[in-house]
Enzyme design. Structure first.
Site, PDB file in Angstrom:
ATOM      1  CG  ASP A   1      14.746  10.299 -19.279  1.00  0.00           C
ATOM      2  OD1 ASP A   1      14.380  11.468 -19.106  1.00  0.00           O
ATOM      3  OD2 ASP A   1      15.911   9.905 -19.074  1.00  0.00           O
TER       4      ASP A   1
ATOM      5  CG  ASN B   1      24.188  17.079 -24.144  1.00  0.00           C
ATOM      6  OD1 ASN B   1      24.167  17.075 -25.375  1.00  0.00           O
ATOM      7  ND2 ASN B   1      23.110  17.289 -23.422  1.00  0.00           N
TER       8      ASN B   1
ATOM      9  CG  HIS C   1      25.541  20.953 -25.374  1.00  0.00           C
ATOM     10  ND1 HIS C   1      24.507  20.517 -24.574  1.00  0.00           N
ATOM     11  CD2 HIS C   1      26.522  21.365 -24.528  1.00  0.00           C
ATOM     12  CE1 HIS C   1      24.838  20.667 -23.312  1.00  0.00           C
ATOM     13  NE2 HIS C   1      26.052  21.177 -23.251  1.00  0.00           N
TER      14      HIS C   1
ATOM     15  CG  ASP D   1      21.128  20.133 -30.046  1.00  0.00           C
ATOM     16  OD1 ASP D   1      20.680  19.848 -28.920  1.00  0.00           O
ATOM     17  OD2 ASP D   1      21.566  21.261 -30.351  1.00  0.00           O
TER      18      ASP D   1
ATOM     19  CD  GLU E   1      17.643  14.244 -20.359  1.00  0.00           C
ATOM     20  OE1 GLU E   1      18.041  13.855 -19.248  1.00  0.00           O
ATOM     21  OE2 GLU E   1      17.694  15.445 -20.702  1.00  0.00           O
TER      22      GLU E   1
END
Length: 415
Positions: free
Chosen positions: A201, A209, A214, A218, A244
């Site tokens: 994680d 973000n 965002h 990504d 994530e």
């Protein structure tokens, strides 16, 4: 509607769980539908909403910042129960919603139209909705168009069940990872060879973000996946199982060797420098590692053990690898001396009874055994150490104490 009424809330959650979609990453097929809904109806907000025991979670959202909110006040929670469509021309003039916090406060909904997302067996699992900050009318033709779009959503959900690859990172989708994991576990159990699982994680990904946007998030996910793939064998299964969150299955690997692999992955991620307009971005990740043992008879048991170790890694400061062991089993104290109970993966609605029953907090039960449970809540940080867990559909009520908390997750042991 007959089957929905017969199954009730418990049956609805079983139907939702079959899609294995809660907390999965954003997918273009669903995002496209919310963008199209905004354009067709000329509204600033649209969501594809799925509702579990305690929240509304947005599989796709356009014009909406939050990725989830509490279920109780959600207009989608009302729309989900409608036979066809809920249209609210002006929420402030509607006695049902005029004092609703999503009407009086952000996102300040005035107009709402929501169509239930209904499964082939008649269960409503959420909605497709269009929303505006201004009141407006909605004619019959528009209602039919929104209903048609909701059928496209259900078609996408069915297609997703057979999708194999995550479109952003190129690793296995959650469904494909589970299929591959079930096969690997069956072989390991049949022939008696070792098998290990790593849960990964990214740390503080929401801050990435929020702070960098965002698109940068990504790029981080894609770079992280590429870095991990370079360290893994072709026989290892590597999948994206959450926004994530990633998972790795390591055939013919014991716990000690899996910890060495996890450390290699941790170091590879720590060395990444992801380009952003604000400069290079460094990230880290937390790892939970578990190996097949006598307590595991199904894939969910192995994943749960790795997940418990992951929560321990996050609670211990993040950017580290933690191995699952008896002392980290959430259903027992370290000195209990009892064999760990095997929890079953479930999706049940429940609530926490606090302060002697004076306060109720909705929750979703995600795993359950005779000795403990894994719970999802909106804010784990405000939950006290002890409370009563109630699952009304099962006529279940047990006093609990918290043994692990992280973000919106609680691991509890029954007292």
């Amino acid at each position: 509607m007959g089957r929905e009424a017969q199954g009730g809330e418990a049956g609805r959650l079983v139907a939702l769980d079959r899609y294995d979609i809660l907390d999965t990453p954003r997918e273009e097929g669903f995002d496209r539908i919310t963008r199209l809904t905004r354009r067709i109806f000329d509204v600033p907000m649209s969501t594809i909403t799925l509702i579990d025991g305690h929240r509304q979670w947005f599989k796709a959202r356009s014009g909406v910042e939050a990725c989830e909110t509490a279920r109780g006040p959600a207009l989608c929670n009302v729309a989900m129960r409608e036979p066809r469509i809920l249209v609210v021309p002006d929420a402030r003039a509607d006695a049902r919603f005029c004092e609703n916090p999503f009407v009086t406060g952000p996102p300040r909904i005035r107009f709402y139209a929501g169509v239930p997302l209904r499964t082939p067996d008649g269960h409503s699992i959420g909605t497709l909705c269009a929303m505006d900050t201004r009141p407006r009318a909605f004619c019959d033709g528009e209602a039919e168009t929104l209903a048609d779009l909701s059928q496209i959503v259900m078609g996408e959900l069915e297609l997703r069940r057979v999708a194999m690859t995550d479109s952003l990172t190129g690793v296995l989708s959650r469904r494909a990872f589970r299929d591959e994991g079930a096969r690997a576990l069956a072989l390991a159990l049949r022939y008696g060879h070792p098998l290990a699982c790593i849960m990964v994680d990214l740390d503080h990904f929401k801050a990435v973000n929020d702070g960098y946007g965002h698109p940068a998030g990504d790029r981080v996910l894609s770079a992280m996946a590429s870095a991990c793939r370079r360290e893994l064998r072709t026989s290892d299964a590597f999948g994206r199982v959450g926004g994530e969150e990633f998972a790795v299955l390591l055939p013919h690997t014991d716990l000690a060797s899996a910890m060495m692999v996890a450390e290699k992955l941790r170091a590879a991620i720590a060395q990444l420098r992801v380009a952003t307009p604000a400069g290079p971005l460094r990230v880290s990740a937390s790892f939970g590692v578990a190996a097949l043992d006598a307590t595991v008879t199904e894939l969910d048991g192995l994943l749960r053990n790795a997940d418990a170790a992951l929560y321990a890694a996050k609670a211990g400061g993040r950017d580290r690898c933690v191995a699952h062991g008896p002392s980290r089993e959430p259903a027992h104290g370290p000195a209990s001396g009892r064999r760990p109970a095997i929890r079953t993966r479930v999706l049940k609605a429940g609530w926490l009874s606090l302060e002697g029953g004076r306060t109720r907090v909705d929750c979703t039960v995600r795993s359950l055994s005779d000795e403990g449970a894994g719970l999802k809540v909106m804010d784990a940080g405000v939950i006290p150490e002890t409370f009563e867990l109630v699952i009304e559909a099962d006529h279940f009520s047990r006093p609990c104490h918290v043994v692990l908390r992280a973000d919106g997750h609680l691991d509890v042991a029954f007292r």
